[in-house]
Structures are given as structure tokens and as C-alpha cells.
Enzyme design. Structure first.
Site, PDB file in Angstrom:
ATOM      1  N   ASP A   1     -61.994 -65.779  23.726  1.00  0.00           N
ATOM      2  CA  ASP A   1     -61.798 -64.346  23.597  1.00  0.00           C
ATOM      3  C   ASP A   1     -60.467 -63.979  24.257  1.00  0.00           C
ATOM      4  OD1 ASP A   1     -62.249 -64.285  26.311  1.00  0.00           O
ATOM      5  OD2 ASP A   1     -64.215 -63.368  26.175  1.00  0.00           O
TER       6      ASP A   1
ATOM      7  N   ASP B   1     -71.318 -65.047  18.855  1.00  0.00           N
ATOM      8  CA  ASP B   1     -71.368 -65.667  20.179  1.00  0.00           C
ATOM      9  C   ASP B   1     -72.204 -64.760  21.063  1.00  0.00           C
ATOM     10  OD1 ASP B   1     -69.707 -64.364  22.688  1.00  0.00           O
ATOM     11  OD2 ASP B   1     -69.005 -63.610  20.754  1.00  0.00           O
TER      12      ASP B   1
END
Lengths: 379, 379
Positions: free
Chosen positions: A92, A267
Site C-alpha cells: 500500500d 486484502d
């Protein structure tokens, strides 16, 4: 920038199953990515993660830039070597975690300055710095653009201002990413739960030419129904041939309902976080092994999941391990949950291929109806 | 009571190496038993314990009788089934842990009444109850007599009174044990560091006809030299053909020096306790992976130990895991330490067989000299 070939092999309604081809290996979609926040999927060995069926894991820029430090990870050979995960890895951008810091951050047009939750030291993330960390220093196969996450709920004006900033940062992220040949970059659609803004954001992000499209601003307290509605208002504006990723989602019922709407990637920390707190996710729904009813229950957590943790240890033993505060409790239950989430994705993929996803969905959403999150219930 | 066949296959000086044959499998001696206090060797999977080379593990009567409860373990199929360890298992009597409770226990001639450290509830252990728990309910292959451990230091009078009580409890333990065909019972020699009392205790215990002889009252703060001296004053009074077990010992240098004096069996929480606190035991001595010097050290913990945890992860990664408080740090380091202790015992066994134990001992005691415990240093 590489655009990883995305081979959609079967469809049912809006669902799709296929393979995203990366230089480090294939990702079977729909895919659930276990979260390896600090270079470890909590309480699991990487070979357990792999054997459970995960093709790709996620790493966190925010945590790794603070500790051990992105430059240090680079000197140690990159995040793959450092963590022992040799398959594809997505990172991320750090934006979501920094946004979560609330009082400890200060946004400006060029980035965000924030204080470390570890030692209070000051750090700065910009679109270019996030790309440098993800693609250069950590060595992610898939990087995410830096974006701003909005609070939920927020006003139309706030959401509009924010998505405009995120579009700008997306372009800056692309510019910083350049023409890397074996790595790709995903853009992020924002816009809170406003259909016009999600549309504007989606069209903007799609037009920028990313290798995949993520839906951000979900799993922030909007609840299951609003999450589904937001996906529904976004999907029509996304191209068919790019992978679609809902960030931070979610519970098993969220995964099923997102796949039904055309999502390819997920996720979430839920499998390991639940695993550390005694909650098992099973085909029959959630089970808290700390409940007294399991103290002498010799049955396994879920014999239908092909994992030693699911099959070879009694609920009574799990119950005891959690009551006694033993390491092995979180170890086993995080392992089971990770295997269950992968088993769920495998069954979803197979059901699409065999044209029976809707039947599976009907059964699971009925069985798991009570697990739907309410708005802000878990914000 | 079964007397397990003890096949001594090679000797060098006072050392011996061989095999203790039990119905559940062979125990290669000298043997180090990993401690599975509550039915789990902390932070390890049982297959890791086995693969590390352990033939036998230890379970704790005190902890298991309180939680989950000895009768409950029995209803769940016994400790082997409950914990997933199918090899030989030894249990302690509970006496040492109850002694450690200090203010929470009350001794009398027939046993000890104590309060649970978990919930304050009152419990009682007698020689017969300890045997019932160990042999009947937990199903230990080797049970230990209930004894009283004396404080260190203590007066000759205190030690004498105590060993007399322990001899009486030893006989009561034997009487309760009866004629079990596939389980055995070890007696325990006490007497603090008084040669005349150790001799009296040893002769008494030996005369009672146990299947093995333990040396108790060690690893309680007496220090390395006094431990060695106490073993030296006891061994001459023990028969050659029974296994000799020093309870709660110890550091690698303690193991080497005890074997040199004729000891066959050990147990200690050190590998896993150190593993949870960042301390690695290696052929080169102890290493604290939290030290800053390891932050970018790509070398493994100890490449000479044939275990993934020892060989396949960098010290930098260990350092990071401990700094970040990740589960995987204690998991990996407990695994490595367990493997190292087993590797040490394997090398000790081989060196005796090859007539080079004294050379090994000289090298290791020189390398590890600084690790010797001082009296009360760790009491």
C-alpha cells in the site's frame, strides 16, 4: 510501467475468474491477499501462507518506512528477500495508515507530514516518495498510488475536494513511477458514497492509465450494504480488462458479495487479527474458541479446510491454548483463518468456472447473514 | 511398575550414551527434554520439536491440574492426544511449582495445600494424588515422585528434615503407582549441598526401587560450580544401570558439565524462554538479537544448526521482528534454540561414542566460560 497481463478465463454474471500474470508468478483471481504489515504475516511462517493457497501478500509502506526503514530494507536486499516471501507482493502507499493517525498528521497539496506512532519522529510522504519506497526500496511488484482517504461519513464537498487531490496525486505517482518494466502501479478511486463522485473519480483514474484499479474509502465504517452500493456505483465506470481491487475488505460475506459485483482482489488483516483474538472463520460461520462450550469439544475447527490447523487440533485444545494465553493459540488460529480465506477464494474461483457461483453465493449469504457489518459498527 | 530397559552403548570417563527404551519410543541419552508446560512447547509446533531431534518432552502437573484440569485432560484422551505429542512424555510431580508459590502454600506431613496462581482457588497435592494425575489422568510415560524442594541456601537441619519427608513421599508415590506395566516412576534425591545428606538421600531413593533417579534442588540459585559439586557428591551413590536426571538444568555449559559427571537426562525452559526474549544460544555462545549491531547483519543465527530457523533467516530479520514485537520473532528463536539444544545433545552423544567427549568439553567450556551462573545470580 508494466501492465500485467490479466487473463479472464470464466465469467458468471458480473463475476470473473482468471489469472494476473506477474514476473514473480501467477495470481489466481479473485484473490485474497494476506497482510504482512511489517514483513511478516502475523504469527505465520511464509511457507504456511503459501501452502494455504495465497499467491500474493501485501506489505505496508507506513510500518516498514518507520521500522526497520525503507532504505534499510533496500540494503538488506528488498522486502522479498528480507521477509522470505518470493512470490508477488503488493504494497500500500502508506496513505491509509497516515490518515488513520488523525491528530498526528498534517496534509498539504504536495503530501502529508506525520509523526511516527513508535517514537514521535516526524516523517513525510509525497506521491513520489511513496513510489520510491514501494517500487525502489521495498521492491513491490504492485505499488499503489498515494491517495487521501476521507472520513465516513463526510460531506459531498469534502469528498469532492479529496478525490480531486487524490487524482492529482495519482498523476504524480504515475510520473514518479516512470517506465519500470517489471513492476506495475494501481490507481485508487475515491468519492465516499456519492455516485456522481465515484463516477468522476473512476473516469479520472481510468483515464490516467494505471495497471489496475482499486476502490478506496471502504471498510471504514460504512457497513456491508453501503460497501456493496458503492461498488455497484463504481464498477460500470471501470474497464473490463484491468484487475479491480477493494482495499481492506473484508469479512467472508463481504468477499462473496464483492466478487458478485465484479471485484478481483482483496486484502484484510481479519484472518490474522481474528486469529489472535480467538475467533475462527469457518464454512459454518464465525466461532469463538474461547467460549466455554468448546472446553471439551474434540471436533476440529473446520474439517472441510485442508490445513493442519483446521483439521488436526481439537476445539478443546484451541480453547485451552487461548485460556492459557499460549503462543500456539494465535499461531494455529491465524493459520486456520488464513487457510479458510484461501479455501473460500478457491471455491469462489471454481464455482465461477463451473457456472455455480450464484448458487454458492445464495447459500453462503444465507448462512452468514448475521455477520454483515452495520454502518460504523466497527469503525 | 515398569523399569524401562536402559541400554548404555558407549562411555568415556563418567559419561554414558545409550538408549532408554519406552513403549512410546526410544530416548537417546544424554537427552534434553523440551518443556511443554501447559500441553504446548511455547511458540513451537510439535512437529518442529520432533524434527529438531527431541525424543521426549516434559509436561507440568501443576499447570495442567489447574488448567485445563487433569480430569478434563483425561476425558479428552490424555495429554499425548490433547497436545499432539505421540512420543514419550515425562511429567513433573507439581512439587517444584508449588514450592515456588512460597506464600500461597501450606505443607503438612501428607502433602501440600496451595492456592492457584490463576484464580486463587484452593487445591491439594499428595503423593498419591500426584501419581493419579501424572500416570492416570495425563498418562505420562515417566512420572516423578512428589518431593519437597528446599530453599537455597538452607541449614543442614532444614535439608535433613526435608529429605526425610521426600523419602517418605517417595515411598507413598511408589505405593500409589503400583504395578503399572507400561509406565515408570522416578525418585528424587534431595539434600541441598550437604554431601552427607545427598548420600543419605541417594541411598534411600535407590533402595526404594524406582525406574530412574533424579537430582532435585538444583537450578535454584546455587550457581554452576555448586551444581557441579552437588552432582559429584551424589553420583557415586547411584547405580550404573538406571537413568540419571538433573531437573531444571540448564544452560549449555551446565549440560556439558553434567554429562561429564554421568548425567543422562535434562529439562529446562531456557531454550523457549530465551527465545521469547531475543536471546539465541549458538555454538559461539549466546547472542541477543535485539542488539543494534545486528540491524543489518545478513548472516543467519547459526548456520551450523540444521534447522530452518537457524539457517534460513537473517539476524537483521530477527532483530526487526523483536523490535516490532512480532509473533514470528519468538516463534523462530524458540525454534532455533530448541534445535540448538538438541544439536548440542546429538554432538555430545556422538562425541562419547567416538571417544572425543573430553576434547569437545574442553573446547565448549572454554568458549562458554562466561556463561556460568554465579550463586543466586538468577535465583
Amino acid at each position: 510501467m508494466a501492465i500485467f497481463p490479466f487473463d479472464i478465463q470464466a465469467r458468471e454474471g458480473k463475476t470473473r475468474t482468471g489469472v494476473l500474470h506477474t514476473p514473480r508468478g501467477e495470481i489466481r483471481t479473485p484473490a485474497f491477499m494476506p497482510v504482512g504489515t511489517t514483513g511478516t504475516v502475523k504469527a505465520l511462517y511464509m511457507d504456511q501462507v503459501k501452502a494455504a493457497g495465497a499467491d500474493i501478500i501485501l506489505g505496508n509502506t507506513y510500518h516498514l518506512m518507520l521500522r526497520p526503514g525503507a532504505e534499510r530494507v533496500k540494503r538488506l536486499g528488498g522486502l522479498h528477500k528480507f521477509s522470505g516471501w518470493s512470490g508477488p507482493m503488493l504494497t500500500d502507499s502508506g496513505g491509509f495508515q497516515v490518515w488513520s493517525l488523525a491528530q498526528l498528521r498534517k496534509m498539504d497539496a504536495d503530501g502529508v507530514t506525520f509523526q511516527s506512532h513508535i517514537d514521535g519522529s516526524t516523517h513525510r510522504l509525497t506521491p513520489a516518495r511513496s513510489i520510491e519506497i514501494q517500487a525502489d526500496l521495498l521492491g513491490a511488484d504492485i505499488s499503489m498510488q498515494l491517495d487521501e482517504c476521507t472520513n465516513f461519513p463526510c460531506t459531498h464537498e469534502e469528498a469532492e475536494r479529496s478525490l480531486t487531490l487524490s487524482l492529482d496525486w495519482g498523476q504524480r505517482s504515475l510520473d514518479a513511477f516512470g517506465d519500470r518494466e517489471s513492476q506495475t502501479l494501481f490507481g485508487i478511486v475515491q468519492g465516499s458514497n456519492f455516485a456522481d463522485l465515484r463516477e468522476r473519480s473512476a473516469k479520472g483514474v481510468v483515464g490516467q492509465g494505471f495497471g489496475g484499479i482499486a476502490l478506496g474509502g471502504l471498510a471504514v465504517g460504512e457497513g456491508h450494504e453501503q460497501m456493496c452500493a458503492t461498488i455497484d456505483m463504481t464498477i460500470p465506470h471501470l474497464p473490463d480488462d484491468l484487475p479491480r481491487y477493494v482495499m481492506g475488505v473484508g469479512k467472508p460475506i463481504d468477499l462473496v458479495e464483492s466478487v458478485a459485483r465484479g471485484i478481483d482482489m482483496f486484502d484484510c488483516v481479519l484472518p490474522t487479527r481474528s486469529g489472535r483474538h480467538g475467533q475462527a472463520w469457518t464454512w459454518a460461520g464465525p466461532v469463538n474458541v474461547k467460549n466455554a462450550q468448546f472446553a471439551e469439544d474434540l471436533s476440529p475447527i473446520d474439517a472441510a479446510v485442508d490445513c493442519p490447523a483446521s483439521r488436526d487440533y481439537s476445539r478443546a485444545y484451541y480453547h485451552h491454548l487461548f485460556k492459557a494465553g499460549e503462543y500456539l493459540g494465535p499461531m494455529l488460529l491465524s493459520w486456520h483463518n488464513t487457510a479458510f480465506f484461501q479455501a473460500l477464494m478457491a471455491e469462489i474461483r471454481l464455482s465461477i468456472r463451473e457456472g455455480r457461483f450464484e448458487a454458492l453465493r445464495a447459500r453462503l449469504t444465507a448462512d452468514w447473514a448475521s455477520t454483515k457489518s452495520s454502518p460504523k459498527a466497527e469503525a
